[in-house]
Design an enzyme around this catalytic site. Structure first.
Site, PDB file in Angstrom:
ATOM      1  N   GLN A 155       3.509   5.242   4.806  1.00  0.00           N
ATOM      2  CA  GLN A 155       2.206   4.632   5.057  1.00  0.00           C
ATOM      3  C   GLN A 155       1.705   4.873   6.465  1.00  0.00           C
ATOM      4  OE1 GLN A 155       4.017   0.540   4.592  1.00  0.00           O
ATOM      5  NE2 GLN A 155       2.552   0.034   6.205  1.00  0.00           N
ATOM      6  N   CYS A 161       0.973  -1.586   3.118  1.00  0.00           N
ATOM      7  CA  CYS A 161       2.209  -1.653   2.345  1.00  0.00           C
ATOM      8  C   CYS A 161       1.952  -2.214   0.946  1.00  0.00           C
ATOM      9  CB  CYS A 161       3.228  -2.509   3.070  1.00  0.00           C
ATOM     10  SG  CYS A 161       2.643  -4.196   3.427  1.00  0.00           S
ATOM     11  N   HIS A 298       5.465  -8.173   4.234  1.00  0.00           N
ATOM     12  CA  HIS A 298       5.603  -6.762   3.871  1.00  0.00           C
ATOM     13  C   HIS A 298       5.774  -6.607   2.362  1.00  0.00           C
ATOM     14  CE1 HIS A 298       6.283  -2.560   4.511  1.00  0.00           C
ATOM     15  NE2 HIS A 298       7.557  -2.587   4.211  1.00  0.00           N
ATOM     16  N   ASN A 319      11.001   1.445   0.134  1.00  0.00           N
ATOM     17  CA  ASN A 319      10.070   1.137   1.210  1.00  0.00           C
ATOM     18  C   ASN A 319       9.052   2.267   1.344  1.00  0.00           C
ATOM     19  OD1 ASN A 319       8.894  -0.228   3.328  1.00  0.00           O
ATOM     20  ND2 ASN A 319      10.720  -0.267   4.608  1.00  0.00           N
TER      21      ASN A 319
END
Length: 355
Positions: A155, A161, A298, A319
């Site tokens: 990102q 996110c 997040h 992630n």
């Protein structure tokens, strides 16, 4: 032999001995210098050299001497923290001097997180939970091995996110349902989903992203609408070319890892976590057990679970910080802890799209 001749011979011998000593010292100096050069080339002898090597590795440069000095001081503090942490031998996870090593923790949070925690989760409407009556789940699952997880994405410094988390979950259910793996567009969500809580790089919610995708009747591919890492104007022509759709979404019952386990056993699930700590910023490998609270900030995606060799149960989490972070972009987080919220609040606010 005359006294004069004897004196002359002794003087010459002394000179020869002195010369030999000087030559030896010179050779010793040359050898020591070469060894120092080798150490300089292969073993950084100062923090400044380590910073220069780190900059070269990650292609980092600074505008001026003042900024470079400031970044060096942050780098130095971070390296000292990481090395101090790793020096304790019995920790279940390790930290590393990664690409975020010249950022303070506050800077890192501001640029790499972006989940807007529900202001009053108890007032959220209760949705159906299709896995409520599931009674048996496999002991472990890794949706990567089933082709339901696209490669790790990055990102950058855009706080979206939430979009990456929602899109990863959608990619998962699309693959499970249709048998095809397709990388979908986060940038479409960033640019086009801006009428409510979701505000591109300024943060958003996975549930609201699912609502947008449903209203938009799908998403286009990453290839058609590539990621730019900045807020942009919605390209409606590209957004109209749908590569995948979802029928709806459901929330996993809050604060219950067993219910979350049922969902992840059946598909990748969007989860919110508290990723604010330095340990999370510099996580490198192992089962993360560490310093975090429940201030959700997040969005990530649970793509499996399992048990480590030492018996520790974990969540496998995808992630969106690139492959140089963590275990090639993934983190294993301890599962079944003695807290209803789960480690870092992973069981507090999770959801998944439905086909």
């Amino acid at each position: 032999m005359s006294a004069i001749l004897i004196y002359t011979l002794r003087k010459n011998m002394a000179l020869i001995s002195t010369a030999r000593g000087l030559i030896f010292l010179a050779l010793l100096g040359i050898w020591a210098s070469s060894q120092a050069t080798c150490r300089t080339l292969h073993e950084p002898s100062s923090m400044l050299e380590r910073h220069e090597q780190w900059m070269a590795r990650y292609g980092r440069s600074y505008e001026d001497i003042t900024e470079k000095e400031m970044r060096f001081q942050i780098f130095k503090r971070n390296v000292e923290y990481i090395e101090s942490f790793n020096s304790v031998g019995n920790r279940p996870y390790k930290l590393s001097v990664n690409l975020f090593a010249d950022q303070s923790n506050e800077e890192f949070q501001a640029s790499h997180n972006g989940y807007k925690r529900t202001s009053n989760p108890t007032s959220s409407p209760v949705t159906a939970f299709r896995y409520e009556n599931v009674t048996a789940v496999p002991s472990s699952i890794d949706w990567r091995k089933k082709g339901a997880v696209t490669p790790i994405k990055d990102q950058g410094t855009c706080g979206c996110c939430w979009a990456f988390s929602a899109v990863a979950a959608m990619e998962g259910i699309t693959s499970i349902t249709n048998g095809k793996s397709v990388s979908l567009s986060e940038q479409e969500v960033v640019d086009c989903d801006t009428s409510g809580e979701d505000q591109g790089c300024e943060g958003g919610l996975m549930d609201d992203a699912f609502k947008f995708i449903i209203q938009n009747k799908g998403l286009t591919t990453e290839e058609n609408y590539p990621y730019k890492g900045v807020d942009g104007t919605c390209n409606k022509n590209k957004a109209a070319s749908h590569a995948a759709t979802i029928a709806g979404y459901e929330d996993v019952p809050a604060n219950n890892e067993k219910e979350l386990l049922k969902a992840v056993a059946n598909q990748p699930v969007s989860v919110a976590i508290d990723a604010s700590g330095s340990d999370f910023q510099f996580y490198s490998s192992g089962v993360f057990t560490g310093e975090c609270g429940t201030e959700l900030d997040h969005g990530v995606t649970a793509v499996g679970y399992g048990t480590a060799k030492d018996g520790t149960k974990y969540w496998l989490v995808k992630n969106s910080w690139g492959t140089s972070w963590g275990e090639e972009g993934y983190i294993r987080m301890k599962r079944d802890i003695d807290a209803k919220e789960g480690l870092c609040g992973i069981a507090m606010e999770s959801s998944y799209p439905t086909a």
